[in-house]
Motif scaffolding. Sequence first.
Motif, PDB file in Angstrom:
ATOM      1  N   ASN A   3      -0.751   4.589  10.792  1.00  0.00           N
ATOM      2  CA  ASN A   3      -1.539   4.753  11.504  1.00  0.00           C
ATOM      3  C   ASN A   3      -2.516   5.309  10.977  1.00  0.00           C
ATOM      4  OD1 ASN A   3      -1.043   4.371  13.918  1.00  0.00           O
ATOM      5  ND2 ASN A   3       0.772   5.989  13.661  1.00  0.00           N
ATOM      6  N   HIS A   4      -2.584   5.793   9.813  1.00  0.00           N
ATOM      7  CA  HIS A   4      -3.518   6.382   8.764  1.00  0.00           C
ATOM      8  C   HIS A   4      -4.555   5.129   8.419  1.00  0.00           C
ATOM      9  CE1 HIS A   4      -2.638  10.417   8.674  1.00  0.00           C
ATOM     10  NE2 HIS A   4      -2.259  10.611   8.031  1.00  0.00           N
ATOM     11  N   ILE A   5      -3.777   4.459   7.728  1.00  0.00           N
ATOM     12  CA  ILE A   5      -4.267   2.549   7.433  1.00  0.00           C
ATOM     13  C   ILE A   5      -4.995   2.784   8.557  1.00  0.00           C
ATOM     14  CG2 ILE A   5      -3.573   0.402   6.127  1.00  0.00           C
ATOM     15  CD1 ILE A   5      -0.857   2.058   4.886  1.00  0.00           C
ATOM     16  N   MET A   6      -4.391   2.642   9.279  1.00  0.00           N
ATOM     17  CA  MET A   6      -5.214   1.712  10.594  1.00  0.00           C
ATOM     18  C   MET A   6      -6.458   2.718  11.146  1.00  0.00           C
ATOM     19  SD  MET A   6      -3.547  -0.533  10.988  1.00  0.00           S
ATOM     20  CE  MET A   6      -4.620  -1.560  12.361  1.00  0.00           C
ATOM     21  N   ASN A   7      -6.604   3.347  11.648  1.00  0.00           N
ATOM     22  CA  ASN A   7      -7.825   4.343  11.343  1.00  0.00           C
ATOM     23  C   ASN A   7      -8.886   4.071  10.324  1.00  0.00           C
ATOM     24  OD1 ASN A   7      -6.890   5.416  14.049  1.00  0.00           O
ATOM     25  ND2 ASN A   7      -5.387   6.878  12.795  1.00  0.00           N
ATOM     26  N   VAL A   8      -8.168   3.799   8.974  1.00  0.00           N
ATOM     27  CA  VAL A   8      -9.684   3.842   8.526  1.00  0.00           C
ATOM     28  C   VAL A   8     -10.323   2.860   7.961  1.00  0.00           C
ATOM     29  CG1 VAL A   8     -10.349   4.397   5.723  1.00  0.00           C
ATOM     30  CG2 VAL A   8      -8.639   5.807   6.865  1.00  0.00           C
ATOM     31  N   TYR A  63      -5.078  -1.673  -2.293  1.00  0.00           N
ATOM     32  CA  TYR A  63      -4.144  -2.761  -1.777  1.00  0.00           C
ATOM     33  C   TYR A  63      -4.062  -4.091  -3.298  1.00  0.00           C
ATOM     34  CZ  TYR A  63      -3.193  -7.163  -0.205  1.00  0.00           C
ATOM     35  OH  TYR A  63      -2.708  -9.019   0.112  1.00  0.00           O
ATOM     36  N   PRO A  64      -5.282  -4.388  -3.580  1.00  0.00           N
ATOM     37  CA  PRO A  64      -5.558  -5.479  -4.591  1.00  0.00           C
ATOM     38  C   PRO A  64      -4.939  -5.116  -6.161  1.00  0.00           C
ATOM     39  CG  PRO A  64      -7.693  -4.285  -4.411  1.00  0.00           C
ATOM     40  CD  PRO A  64      -6.832  -4.053  -3.478  1.00  0.00           C
ATOM     41  N   CYS A  65      -4.345  -3.864  -6.766  1.00  0.00           N
ATOM     42  CA  CYS A  65      -3.687  -3.373  -7.314  1.00  0.00           C
ATOM     43  C   CYS A  65      -2.003  -3.367  -7.139  1.00  0.00           C
ATOM     44  CB  CYS A  65      -4.215  -1.059  -7.741  1.00  0.00           C
ATOM     45  SG  CYS A  65      -2.575  -0.362  -8.864  1.00  0.00           S
ATOM     46  N   ALA A  66      -1.984  -3.371  -6.433  1.00  0.00           N
ATOM     47  CA  ALA A  66      -0.473  -3.372  -5.528  1.00  0.00           C
ATOM     48  C   ALA A  66      -0.050  -4.065  -5.554  1.00  0.00           C
ATOM     49  CB  ALA A  66      -0.606  -2.291  -4.391  1.00  0.00           C
ATOM     50  N   SER A  67      -1.033  -5.399  -4.791  1.00  0.00           N
ATOM     51  CA  SER A  67      -1.142  -6.772  -5.227  1.00  0.00           C
ATOM     52  C   SER A  67      -0.719  -7.160  -6.690  1.00  0.00           C
ATOM     53  CB  SER A  67      -2.011  -7.525  -4.644  1.00  0.00           C
ATOM     54  OG  SER A  67      -1.613  -9.095  -4.411  1.00  0.00           O
ATOM     55  N   GLY A  68      -1.345  -6.864  -7.519  1.00  0.00           N
ATOM     56  CA  GLY A  68      -1.149  -7.976  -8.712  1.00  0.00           C
ATOM     57  C   GLY A  68       0.300  -6.663  -9.561  1.00  0.00           C
ATOM     58  N   LYS A  69       0.274  -6.049  -9.105  1.00  0.00           N
ATOM     59  CA  LYS A  69       1.719  -5.675  -9.822  1.00  0.00           C
ATOM     60  C   LYS A  69       2.271  -5.973  -9.135  1.00  0.00           C
ATOM     61  CE  LYS A  69       0.062  -0.466 -10.527  1.00  0.00           C
ATOM     62  NZ  LYS A  69       1.113   0.596 -10.386  1.00  0.00           N
ATOM     63  N   SER A  70       3.060  -6.423  -7.922  1.00  0.00           N
ATOM     64  CA  SER A  70       4.066  -7.198  -7.457  1.00  0.00           C
ATOM     65  C   SER A  70       4.578  -8.764  -8.150  1.00  0.00           C
ATOM     66  CB  SER A  70       3.306  -6.898  -5.292  1.00  0.00           C
ATOM     67  OG  SER A  70       2.718  -8.393  -5.052  1.00  0.00           O
ATOM     68  N   ILE A  81       0.474  -0.971   0.268  1.00  0.00           N
ATOM     69  CA  ILE A  81      -0.291  -0.003   0.242  1.00  0.00           C
ATOM     70  C   ILE A  81       1.075   1.164  -0.151  1.00  0.00           C
ATOM     71  CG2 ILE A  81      -1.164   1.300   1.427  1.00  0.00           C
ATOM     72  CD1 ILE A  81      -2.803  -1.719   1.709  1.00  0.00           C
ATOM     73  N   ILE A  82       1.762   1.109   0.412  1.00  0.00           N
ATOM     74  CA  ILE A  82       2.731   2.639   1.049  1.00  0.00           C
ATOM     75  C   ILE A  82       3.492   2.913  -0.483  1.00  0.00           C
ATOM     76  CG2 ILE A  82       5.081   2.771   1.973  1.00  0.00           C
ATOM     77  CD1 ILE A  82       4.134   2.208   4.639  1.00  0.00           C
ATOM     78  N   THR A  83       3.450   1.644  -0.474  1.00  0.00           N
ATOM     79  CA  THR A  83       5.206   1.680  -2.125  1.00  0.00           C
ATOM     80  C   THR A  83       3.747   2.177  -2.918  1.00  0.00           C
ATOM     81  OG1 THR A  83       6.210   0.060  -1.777  1.00  0.00           O
ATOM     82  CG2 THR A  83       5.736   0.380  -4.081  1.00  0.00           C
ATOM     83  N   GLU A  84       2.980   1.461  -3.472  1.00  0.00           N
ATOM     84  CA  GLU A  84       1.515   2.145  -4.605  1.00  0.00           C
ATOM     85  C   GLU A  84       1.162   3.801  -4.561  1.00  0.00           C
ATOM     86  OE1 GLU A  84      -0.856   1.964  -8.012  1.00  0.00           O
ATOM     87  OE2 GLU A  84       0.870   0.583  -7.224  1.00  0.00           O
ATOM     88  N   LEU A  85       0.840   3.677  -3.440  1.00  0.00           N
ATOM     89  CA  LEU A  85       0.916   5.284  -2.708  1.00  0.00           C
ATOM     90  C   LEU A  85       1.451   6.418  -2.721  1.00  0.00           C
ATOM     91  CD1 LEU A  85      -1.171   5.447   0.901  1.00  0.00           C
ATOM     92  CD2 LEU A  85      -1.801   6.875  -1.093  1.00  0.00           C
ATOM     93  N   LYS A  86       3.237   6.154  -2.950  1.00  0.00           N
ATOM     94  CA  LYS A  86       4.187   6.490  -3.015  1.00  0.00           C
ATOM     95  C   LYS A  86       4.793   6.749  -4.752  1.00  0.00           C
ATOM     96  CE  LYS A  86       9.203   6.622  -2.343  1.00  0.00           C
ATOM     97  NZ  LYS A  86      11.011   6.213  -1.832  1.00  0.00           N
ATOM     98  N   HIS A  87       3.973   5.578  -5.529  1.00  0.00           N
ATOM     99  CA  HIS A  87       3.852   5.608  -7.287  1.00  0.00           C
ATOM    100  C   HIS A  87       3.282   7.073  -7.375  1.00  0.00           C
ATOM    101  CE1 HIS A  87       6.200   2.191  -8.377  1.00  0.00           C
ATOM    102  NE2 HIS A  87       6.329   2.891  -7.115  1.00  0.00           N
ATOM    103  N   ARG A  88       1.745   6.424  -6.741  1.00  0.00           N
ATOM    104  CA  ARG A  88       0.226   7.790  -7.154  1.00  0.00           C
ATOM    105  C   ARG A  88       1.115   9.175  -7.009  1.00  0.00           C
ATOM    106  NH1 ARG A  88      -4.972   4.066  -6.728  1.00  0.00           N
ATOM    107  NH2 ARG A  88      -3.793   2.195  -7.454  1.00  0.00           N
ATOM    108  N   GLN A  89       1.286   9.107  -5.705  1.00  0.00           N
ATOM    109  CA  GLN A  89       1.647  10.318  -4.882  1.00  0.00           C
ATOM    110  C   GLN A  89       2.965  10.795  -4.334  1.00  0.00           C
ATOM    111  OE1 GLN A  89      -2.533  12.026  -2.665  1.00  0.00           O
ATOM    112  NE2 GLN A  89      -3.003   9.737  -3.318  1.00  0.00           N
ATOM    113  N   PRO A  90       3.507  10.889  -5.558  1.00  0.00           N
ATOM    114  CA  PRO A  90       5.121  10.963  -4.603  1.00  0.00           C
ATOM    115  C   PRO A  90       5.073  12.392  -3.937  1.00  0.00           C
ATOM    116  CG  PRO A  90       5.021  11.224  -7.320  1.00  0.00           C
ATOM    117  CD  PRO A  90       3.866  10.811  -6.306  1.00  0.00           C
TER     118      PRO A  90
END
Length: 588
Positions: free
Chosen positions: A243-248, A207-214, A170-179
């Motif tokens: 922490n954001h991922i956990m709260n949401v 998550y499923p998007c990132a999982s597919g890419k990996s 999730i962190i990696t995909e977020l970094k790719h989308r919103q560096p």
Amino acid sequence: MKKLTDYMAEELSSAFEKAGYDPSYGKVGVSNRPDLCEYQCNGAMAGAKAYKKAPFMIADDVVANLADSKVFSMKEMVKPGFINLKVSEEFLADYLKEMEKDEKLGADTAKEPKTIVIDYGGPNVAKPLHVGHLRSAIIGESIKRIGRFVGHKVIGDVHLGDWGLQMGLIITELKHRQPELVYFDDSFTGEYPTEAPFTISELEEIYPCASGKSKEDEAYRQEALEATHLLQQGKPGYMALWNHIMNVSVTDLKRNYANLNVSFDLWKKESDAQPYIPDMVEMMKEKGFAYQDQGALVVDVKEDTDTKEIPPCMLLKSDGASLYTTTDLATIVERMKLFHPDEILYVVDKRQELHFIQVFRCARKTGLVEDDTKLSFLGFGTMNGKDGKPFKTREGGVMRLENLIADIDEEMFNKIVENRSVRDKDAKDTAKIVGLAAIKYGDLSNQATKDYIFDVDRFTSFEGNTGPYILYTIVRIKSILNRYVEAGGNLEAGELLKASNGSEKNLMLQLSGFGSMIESAFEEKAPHKICAYIYEVSNAFNSFYHETKILSEENQAQKESYIRLLQLTKRVLETSIDLLGFEAPDKM
């Protein structure tokens, strides 16, 4: 409060002893020939060899000593040596009067209450709950409720998966989308935003998007593994994202579990066990339990009695990373420290049995638990579609749990509207209550360890062994009691009289078995026993209802007795469905 079968066994044991035989032969069981008798004792058959005597002769001697019994209205020997029994109507009525007064309806409260931790959640954060999470949640919730009902301290833990590769993905995909986000700026030293940079819907797409890419891009996978490692090392920006991922995610999980009427005392996570891992691993090394095998750190857990190969329990991979095994062992350390439980019970898919064999053996061998701490695994079977394969959507994907609930609610709403039994404005609320009963009863009525077919049409039927049928029975009782009160009747008046007909006695006998059933359901961790019991009670009540004029009964004392019996039946059924985790509406 003593069970009805205890009274019967005492009578039989005394009769055996008076006749000169061992009183232990006086065991009593429910008859499998209800056309001949209600209960049966086969002790004379068992004692024939010891006393070198024909069974019927022993049985005759015993029956002779039951002549003055107030417990039995019928006691007879049937060759070759069975003792057939029927309970006295007067004794049965007196027993139910005691049940009426008892807060627990005749169920025993544990003399030595235990502390039991139940692990019955296990969802991974950042992923929606799907039908695969259903069984763990509702079986665990029911066992928790049964345990508390009989007096134990039961602690429910969701045990979230929050510390594995999915976080790095999730962190990696977020970094790719919103560096440009500050979480990825190593020079940032300020306060991180309080608002998450994503919604639950976006998170569930990421998550499923990132999982597919990996799976297709090795470089992307390595980047995610590195992100996971940096998170576990405490990198500030990644910790803030975590922490954001956990709260949401947890907010959404709580909403979905609430829709299932499932709750947890603890919202513990895999990450909570991390601080315990270094000392635990070091202890296992120092004491010689753990050793290197092809770079990995393992503990042997095989035993001489094993009939199949049990691989070593792996603590750390060759790169030093921990595994589910490691966090499960560290979680045991944490639970022992915080709660000192007498038992830790895992309600998990039975396909994980080998994993838990390894974990339990490792925990025992290395002294993570005390000798008298019980580690239990309740492995449940698969919920399948009508094709016999794991339940899927029409498109072939894994069905989200909230979509399954919505489909069941819609089906129940349509049936309720067709019946025209509930006004439109109340029909949706009623459909939710009945829909939840359909789902939970449909699942819990099956033995937990077995696979079963999730059949929406059958589970939502108002007839047969279904949740809606049980609720319909309760609603019918409520309706009769309401009409009685509206006509000026007093629910507190009168007392239970002896049964006036066969169907009433059958209902009374069924009710008398509540305490024994609860004891068995808890000991065997078997909610399906409650389902089987309330189905029999419902059938017995409906037979009694169809054969008896309750409200038009002219004898006031008899009518009041019927009303007392209805109230007791309602209490037994409502207590039972609460233990299964659902409730009854006022109308259907």
